[in-house]
Design an enzyme around this catalytic site. Structure first.
Site, PDB file in Angstrom:
ATOM      1  N   CYS A 115       0.825  -1.205   0.000  1.00 35.21           N
ATOM      2  CA  CYS A 115       0.000   0.000   0.000  1.00 35.21           C
ATOM      3  C   CYS A 115       0.866   1.265   0.000  1.00 35.21           C
ATOM      4  O   CYS A 115       1.541   1.531  -0.976  1.00 35.21           O
ATOM      5  CB  CYS A 115      -0.986  -0.049   1.171  1.00 35.21           C
ATOM      6  N   HIS A 174      -3.478  -5.552   1.285  1.00 35.70           N
ATOM      7  CA  HIS A 174      -2.826  -5.713   2.596  1.00 35.70           C
ATOM      8  C   HIS A 174      -2.852  -7.165   3.048  1.00 35.70           C
ATOM      9  O   HIS A 174      -3.807  -7.575   3.713  1.00 35.70           O
ATOM     10  CB  HIS A 174      -3.584  -4.895   3.643  1.00 35.70           C
ATOM     11  N   GLU A 201      -1.345  -8.463   5.492  1.00 34.41           N
ATOM     12  CA  GLU A 201      -1.336  -8.537   6.969  1.00 34.41           C
ATOM     13  C   GLU A 201      -2.732  -8.356   7.562  1.00 34.41           C
ATOM     14  O   GLU A 201      -2.928  -8.561   8.752  1.00 34.41           O
ATOM     15  CB  GLU A 201      -0.334  -7.515   7.545  1.00 34.41           C
TER      16      GLU A 201
END
Lengths: 230, 82
Positions: free
Chosen positions: A86, A203, A205
């Site tokens: 990002c 993302h 994560e």
């Protein structure tokens, strides 16, 4: 596995990335601060998402001129793996580590939702070698400037050299706006020439626990780390 | 003196903010225009008096930080103090 997360003022996904890396490797990654001029030899550096320097001037522009970037460039010239997620992807582009540009989402909206990514027929890369072309991963995005643009020659080069890692993909008949930002060729992530640097808008994560609604991010990070460690 | 850097998106680069302004202006009844482009302005106050030197330094600033030359054009104006 020697991993580090590079943190800038305004990074806000650093802790999530640290949690994800710890979950996979069993130990906390090193934290690098944007002013650090010294870093040990590492296998992987991750530049996490967020709003480094408040997105002032252009997203990632100020972070890309921080002292830590010299370290990061040394790291990749040693053959180290580098992942920008990002805002991390935006920083890699502003630092001229990856080509092209990330501009305002086509519909002018901050988009925060799950996307379906299709793994592309990519060059040899530790980030993708555990996956097959056409594999799908469901990983969320959250950004305002993720609209990847490049001139025709660069797009052709990226396609021909297998440097497009992921494309947004339609996953159901009702989902017509599967590309969340209007990026050219539906690009969600690209690789460096040697495949060891990956920049991606989604993302991973944020998709490491079934409570997140999915664990494809964990799968992606785990496979990447296995390949990086070799 | 003041150094004024005007930065705008290159032709062909999507300017969604410009498009949104375009739509609203037309809603207000303004139609006598086409192709709106948005941009930004950066103003530097500099003590030096040598125009060429200042221009050269400002250009270097643009190349190294202020402008993303992949997607943006820039123009530098120098305004002398009165």
């Amino acid at each position: 596995m020697r991993a580090a997360v590079a943190i800038f003022p305004g990074s806000n996904c650093d802790r999530d990335m640290i949690v994800a890396l710890k979950k996979i490797t069993g130990k906390s990654p090193l934290k690098l601060w944007h002013k650090d001029t010294e870093a040990p030899n590492l296998d992987l550096i991750v530049i996490p998402g967020g709003f480094s320097f408040g997105d002032y001037l252009r997203c990632g522009a100020l972070a890309a001129r921080s002292p830590i970037i010299k370290n990061i460039k040394n790291h990749i010239s040693r053959g180290g793996a580098l992942l920008g997620v990002c805002n991390g992807f935006q920083i890699l582009i502003e630092a001229n580590i990856l080509p092209g540009s990330l501009v305002r989402n086509k519909k002018l909206l901050f988009t925060c939702r799950e996307t379906t990514l299709e793994v592309q027929n990519s060059l040899q890369s530790p980030f993708l070698s555990s996956f097959n072309t056409g594999d799908y991963l469901n990983i969320p995005v959250a950004h305002n400037e993720g609209n990847y643009i490049a001139n025709t020659e660069l797009l052709k080069e990226l396609e021909n050299d297998g440097r497009i890692a992921f494309k947004y993909k339609q996953n159901s008949e009702i989902e017509t706006d599967y590309n969340p930002n209007g990026s050219l060729h539906d690009i969600a992530g690209i690789l460096s020439k040697n495949g060891r640097v990956l920049g991606m808008m989604p993302h991973p994560e944020r998709s490491i626990n079934s409570l997140h609604g999915g664990t494809d991010g964990l799968k992606f990070l785990t496979k990447s780390i296995e390949e990086i460690v070799g | 003196m003041k150094v004024i850097v005007n930065i705008s998106l290159k032709e062909g680069v999507l300017d969604p903010e410009g498009q949104a302004i375009d739509n609203t202006l037309r809603n207000l009844g303004f139609n006598n225009f086409n192709n709106i482009r948005t941009g930004k302005q950066i103003i530097l106050n500099i003590d030096k008096v040598n125009d060429n030197e200042v221009l050269k330094e400002a250009d270097k600033m643009c190349q190294e930080l202020l402008v993303n030359t992949v997607i943006e054009n820039y123009h530098i104006n120098i305004i002398k103090d009165k």
